[in-house]
Design an enzyme around this catalytic site. Sequence first.
Site, PDB file in Angstrom:
ATOM      1  N   ASN A 120      -4.353   6.283  -7.199  1.00 31.12           N
ATOM      2  CA  ASN A 120      -5.713   7.889  -7.148  1.00 31.12           C
ATOM      3  C   ASN A 120      -4.463   8.681  -7.226  1.00 31.12           C
ATOM      4  O   ASN A 120      -3.761   9.686  -6.359  1.00 31.12           O
ATOM      5  CB  ASN A 120      -5.587   7.926  -5.373  1.00 31.12           C
TER       6      ASN A 120
ATOM      7  N   HIS B   2       1.275  -0.855  -0.035  1.00 28.72           N
ATOM      8  CA  HIS B   2      -0.281   0.021   0.110  1.00 28.72           C
ATOM      9  C   HIS B   2       0.969   1.229  -0.188  1.00 28.72           C
ATOM     10  O   HIS B   2       1.679   1.764   1.302  1.00 28.72           O
ATOM     11  CB  HIS B   2      -0.834   0.409   1.679  1.00 28.72           C
TER      12      HIS B   2
ATOM     13  N   ASP C 259       0.993   2.104   3.684  1.00 27.18           N
ATOM     14  CA  ASP C 259      -0.139   3.130   3.035  1.00 27.18           C
ATOM     15  C   ASP C 259       0.582   4.776   3.187  1.00 27.18           C
ATOM     16  O   ASP C 259       0.167   5.594   3.460  1.00 27.18           O
ATOM     17  CB  ASP C 259      -1.375   3.048   4.386  1.00 27.18           C
TER      18      ASP C 259
ATOM     19  N   HIS D 275       2.791  14.198   0.918  1.00 30.16           N
ATOM     20  CA  HIS D 275       2.034  15.260   1.575  1.00 30.16           C
ATOM     21  C   HIS D 275       3.491  16.163   1.303  1.00 30.16           C
ATOM     22  O   HIS D 275       4.331  16.456   1.151  1.00 30.16           O
ATOM     23  CB  HIS D 275       1.087  15.557   1.759  1.00 30.16           C
TER      24      HIS D 275
HETATM   25  O1  DOR Z   1      -4.240   8.574   4.956  1.00 36.01           O
HETATM   26  C1  DOR Z   1      -4.819   8.917   3.601  1.00 36.01           C
HETATM   27  N1  DOR Z   1      -4.385   8.999   2.517  1.00 36.01           N
HETATM   28  N2  DOR Z   1      -5.707   7.613   3.157  1.00 36.01           N
HETATM   29  C2  DOR Z   1      -5.985   7.507   1.951  1.00 36.01           C
HETATM   30  O2  DOR Z   1      -6.386   6.244   2.009  1.00 36.01           O
HETATM   31  C3  DOR Z   1      -4.934   7.829   1.122  1.00 36.01           C
HETATM   32  C4  DOR Z   1      -3.741   8.959   1.648  1.00 36.01           C
HETATM   33  C5  DOR Z   1      -3.337   9.662   0.070  1.00 36.01           C
HETATM   34  O3  DOR Z   1      -3.373   9.733  -1.244  1.00 36.01           O
HETATM   35  O4  DOR Z   1      -3.331  10.370   0.485  1.00 36.01           O
END
Ligand code: DOR
Length: 428
Positions: A98, A64, A309, A313
Amino acid sequence: MRIEVRNGRLIDPARGMDEPRDLFLAEGKVAAEAPPGRLDRSLQADRVIDAKGRWVVPGLIDLHVHLREPGEEYKETIDSGLRAAAAGGFTAVACMPNTTPPNDDRSVTERILRQAGRVRGARVYPVAAITVGREGKHLTEFGDLLEAGAVGFSDDGHCLADAGLFRRALEYARSFDALLLQHAQEPRLTVDALAHEGTRATRLGLRGWPRVAEEAIVARDLLLAGYLDARYHVQHVSSAGTVELIRAAKARGIRVTAEVTPHHLWLTDAAVEDYDTNAKVNPPLREEHDRAALRDALRDGTIDCIATDHAPHSVLEKKIEFDRAAFGIVGLETALPLGLKLVRDRVLTPLRLFETLSTAPARVLHVPGGRLAVGDPADLTVVDPERPHRIDPDAFVSLGRNTPFAGYEVPGRAVATVVGGEVVFELS
Ligand code: DOR
């Protein structure tokens, strides 16, 4: 390159093996294995990795990861992400769809694979979208995407909440024996939600995100997966109730697998106390009893894998007001150190840790790796379990710095990562 990995402690969960072993790698595979000093003398290595005092484990596989390319290269690129993965001890990662555009079409899958082919880092396994545009309306072309190299399907970041469409997706996936991975979040129960629903969120004035938003979707999906005898994977489990649902489903023979993130294993909603946006994550950090249940579930096999995950950012999305900040935590370079801390704290044995970080993800994704027997891919990680350090986001290879673990004391880390018999990372 022919490599001898000498004097290490080989931890190979697929064979239940934890003992000193030398390995010889040639032509991208494990070519020979022997007790220390007993490899066939005729084997000539181009280089020797001395793994004395270190652990040699099957290369870690993260099922992930968000690589952000195409579309958000200021957050991460395929290049920086796959090099960060290698620096964290990962030899392969599954990347979520995504992106912009989303990976809902074979041209995007092919582009990711082409780009990854140029990187000296971890391998990549694209996960394609379940629905076109991740909009929850029309299924993507599963056969086409699998043929292009996708290893499974998820609308991650979004939940596929429409029960009828989810049923069709399970049926469609089953016809290819493909895996569906669900981001379990009932959208109508999480409108504007920011943090775990409880007294802390109320006190902080943050709209609550109840456990039942996850549990309601997982319960429904498990019933459907059982009814259709399809494979189903629960992404980032966060609640004790979800653990109970998965445990019961596994006992009934439903083909379900699950993952948990390092942050849900280590933190609770106390981390958002000072409105720390580095702890703002989807699904949210929950309470102590959830954290304890997740650890128990990882130990007893109810949860199969640790997955990061990894969600990079930039400061533009994180150094702002809590309600406007993006959800996500980076994990590629902290997962193994935090995992070693679980071993040190006797939550997991070394064998179980590497089962959850390598053997199980390979099994769940139906990809090679996760084992280091003769003939297996030469994908391995050399771990120094005794290299204490403090987590420093400024030292990350990843472009993302958004971690709530800055300053954490951890016991060790990856010191070398080998992919297909090539050293792609080495700590100098
Ligand atoms: O915290 C998260 N960020 N959860 C997700 O499911 C998507 C992810 C993201 O793409 O930033």
